[in-house]
Scaffold this motif. Sequence first.
Motif, PDB file in Angstrom:
ATOM      1  N   ILE A 151       0.847  -1.197   0.000  1.00 14.06           N
ATOM      2  CA  ILE A 151       0.000   0.000   0.000  1.00 14.06           C
ATOM      3  C   ILE A 151       0.882   1.246   0.000  1.00 14.06           C
ATOM      4  O   ILE A 151       0.647   2.203  -0.749  1.00 14.06           O
ATOM      5  N   ALA A 152       1.923   1.231   0.845  1.00 20.38           N
ATOM      6  CA  ALA A 152       2.808   2.394   0.936  1.00 20.38           C
ATOM      7  C   ALA A 152       3.466   2.674  -0.409  1.00 20.38           C
ATOM      8  O   ALA A 152       3.556   3.827  -0.838  1.00 20.38           O
ATOM      9  N   VAL A 160       1.031   4.338  -2.769  1.00 18.53           N
ATOM     10  CA  VAL A 160       0.713   5.721  -2.407  1.00 18.53           C
ATOM     11  C   VAL A 160       1.922   6.634  -2.595  1.00 18.53           C
ATOM     12  O   VAL A 160       1.797   7.755  -3.086  1.00 18.53           O
ATOM     13  N   LEU A 167       4.803  12.377   1.782  1.00 18.49           N
ATOM     14  CA  LEU A 167       3.455  12.827   1.433  1.00 18.49           C
ATOM     15  C   LEU A 167       3.262  14.298   1.764  1.00 18.49           C
ATOM     16  O   LEU A 167       2.504  14.993   1.097  1.00 18.49           O
ATOM     17  N   HIS A 189      -3.543   8.168  -5.915  1.00 15.79           N
ATOM     18  CA  HIS A 189      -4.373   8.730  -4.863  1.00 15.79           C
ATOM     19  C   HIS A 189      -5.112   7.611  -4.154  1.00 15.79           C
ATOM     20  O   HIS A 189      -5.696   6.751  -4.804  1.00 15.79           O
ATOM     21  N   ILE A 190      -5.091   7.633  -2.811  1.00 13.82           N
ATOM     22  CA  ILE A 190      -5.662   6.519  -2.049  1.00 13.82           C
ATOM     23  C   ILE A 190      -7.174   6.432  -2.240  1.00 13.82           C
ATOM     24  O   ILE A 190      -7.777   5.383  -2.058  1.00 13.82           O
ATOM     25  N   LEU A 191      -7.810   7.530  -2.654  1.00 10.77           N
ATOM     26  CA  LEU A 191      -9.258   7.489  -2.878  1.00 10.77           C
ATOM     27  C   LEU A 191      -9.596   7.183  -4.329  1.00 10.77           C
ATOM     28  O   LEU A 191     -10.756   7.222  -4.728  1.00 10.77           O
ATOM     29  N   GLY A 245       1.997  14.792  -1.433  1.00 15.31           N
ATOM     30  CA  GLY A 245       0.739  14.050  -1.380  1.00 15.31           C
ATOM     31  C   GLY A 245      -0.409  14.818  -0.760  1.00 15.31           C
ATOM     32  O   GLY A 245      -1.405  14.251  -0.365  1.00 15.31           O
ATOM     33  N   ARG A 246      -0.266  16.167  -0.656  1.00 20.42           N
ATOM     34  CA  ARG A 246      -1.281  16.900   0.099  1.00 20.42           C
ATOM     35  C   ARG A 246      -2.541  17.090  -0.727  1.00 20.42           C
ATOM     36  O   ARG A 246      -2.510  17.264  -1.926  1.00 20.42           O
ATOM     37  N   GLU A 247      -3.646  17.065   0.009  1.00 23.63           N
ATOM     38  CA  GLU A 247      -4.929  17.289  -0.640  1.00 23.63           C
ATOM     39  C   GLU A 247      -5.071  18.769  -0.979  1.00 23.63           C
ATOM     40  O   GLU A 247      -4.395  19.614  -0.415  1.00 23.63           O
TER      41      GLU A 247
END
Lengths: 318, 346
Positions: A251-252, A255, A307, A260-262, A311-313
Amino acid sequence: MNTLLSFTPENRPIAIAAAFTLMIILIGTAYTLTTQGTAPMLTPSYLLQQLQIGSFLGLCAAGMMMVILLGHIDLSLPWTLTAAAMMATSVGGPWAIPAGLSVGLIVGLINGFGVSYLRIPSMIFTLGVDSVLRGLMIAHTGGFAPQTEASPLMRYLAADRIMGLPVAVFVWAAVSILITVVLTRTGFGKSIYATGAKESAAYLSGIRTRWVITGAFIASSMCAASAGILLAGYSAKAYQGMGAPFLLPAIAAVVLGGTHILGGRGRYLGTLVGVILIVFLNSVLSIMQMPEAFRQIIYGIVIVGMLLVYGRENKTRL
Amino acid sequence: MTRMTSWVGRNRGFTGAFLLFAALFVGYQMMHPRGFSTAVFIQNANESVVIGFLAMAQTVPVLMRGLDLSVGAVMTLTNTIASHVVTGSPIQQIVGMTITLAAGTGFGLMNGLIVVYGRIQPIIATLATGAVAGGLALLIRPSPGGEISSDLNWALTNAVFDFTETLGFAQDGTAAWLQPIANIPMPLIIMAVFGICVWVPFKRTVTGRTIYAVGSAEGAAYMSGLPVARAKIAAFTLAGYFAACAGLYLAIQTSSGNADINQAGAYTLNSIAAVVLGGTSLLGGVGGAIASLIGAGILRVISFYFRILSIDPLMQSLIEGLVLLAAVSIGALRTLRVKNTLELFR
């Protein structure tokens, strides 16, 4: 020059992760140069050995990426991997590999059915499938380490070399090419991205989202099964708990590679870089003989740190 | 009566979970040779506290559509901390317990800050901080051990009577006013005081309500001027607190600390299972921590059955998995009732 610096949002994570991987290798080399005066990390044989070890994680991450692109997750990876390995070794002979792969196919079908038709959140359904598989395997082996051995073909695929290159790396490369082609060149791949971005919109556009989800889960389980077959070949046998160390790193890796995890966004190249990053991080930490405690801490800090960089939203919430 | 019916209608998941738990539990007590006795209740309660607290911990982030994959690791971390600091005189022990709870709460706060200000998805942020917590636990206690007093262990893992007797008040537990509650297991009291009495008031605050609102529709909550950031931070902080309660109780129960990373992972996954079994939606906005306690209870009762039914131990994990799958599949029945396929895609 300009093209090198102005990355598209999709490629920025990949570039940063790749740069970070190089940095890890340099740090490791600097460490060995100061302590032993040699640079084993830069020798081809060491790099190839790392790739061989990385191929197991690479296969797991490749499959995991397919479901993460849909915004789902496959927590049944550990025991899918183990069950495939155990079935392959206990069937043995020429049918060993088909037996292992069919375990993957069946698990993928069940996962896909539960998630796409029963609409049970994948997080919990695959978790249940994982414990059922564990139960089946414990009942099958009687709770002991299985005595069966890997078939010669499995050992060849996992541990042998062609022209100095490990065969396992070829397997990994073949799966990688297959997944890249599927994701970028086929309707199924496009459907995965569309379904992951917005399932209702994909459905209204005429995509059979249930089939897409089922297909992705089959791909994930098949990848986990092949990793299991290879790993059993590598260590010449199957054993309890052989899959557990792969779930979270897989998983890591996905990502960290910018997926994107979603769901909906991510490139396979990123996953590849993510796997290599994790493999080298692990190997540098073991060269430094880092105790397990610090390894865990560094591992966590690296994920959060990377992240925080890319990786920020988005800040908008609407 | 109509209020009752409408409450049941609105809380179908909770009602179903409660009925399932009640049926399983009563069935278990009837089949147990010493069923409905204080000793059996105490044993059952003791074995349910840790997973109960963890289920509560997991619920709060799940309600706002997040997930905390670090609850098991925070439990392990606080467990190891407690094994060092909960020792000495009674005052020192209380200080030690406070330190333990504060450490877990602080770790939860850090999770919340990373999620809110780092803007990282909760599932992956807590995956990483969980690794950090596990590493810290290994540093604090490289090998299992600890010297938590056996008096404390005895006082907190038995009935109220034993608690008062060990601490020497209420005439050593024989006071008349104590008799109605003397046989209640202490673990249940601990759950009520440190779990339910924290959760229920919190749920009624603006922050608590905001957690539900964020889970239902984050955009709408934000546009309505609700304190979204504060609610998210509070959710993870509370998760850290409940996980610390679990770790502290585990330390007292086993009189020791053990940095077992595999156990931490198993507990995290079980906490998610308990939350779902309790009827809390992983999509957020629906459910509650009390429901998750019921879910945790269901998980535990299922394993109690293995003892009395003399099921082949090799089959246990298979049956556990099948029961879990069956239980969550019951929730899938709603997909059969849905008339508009689009409603499925939430």
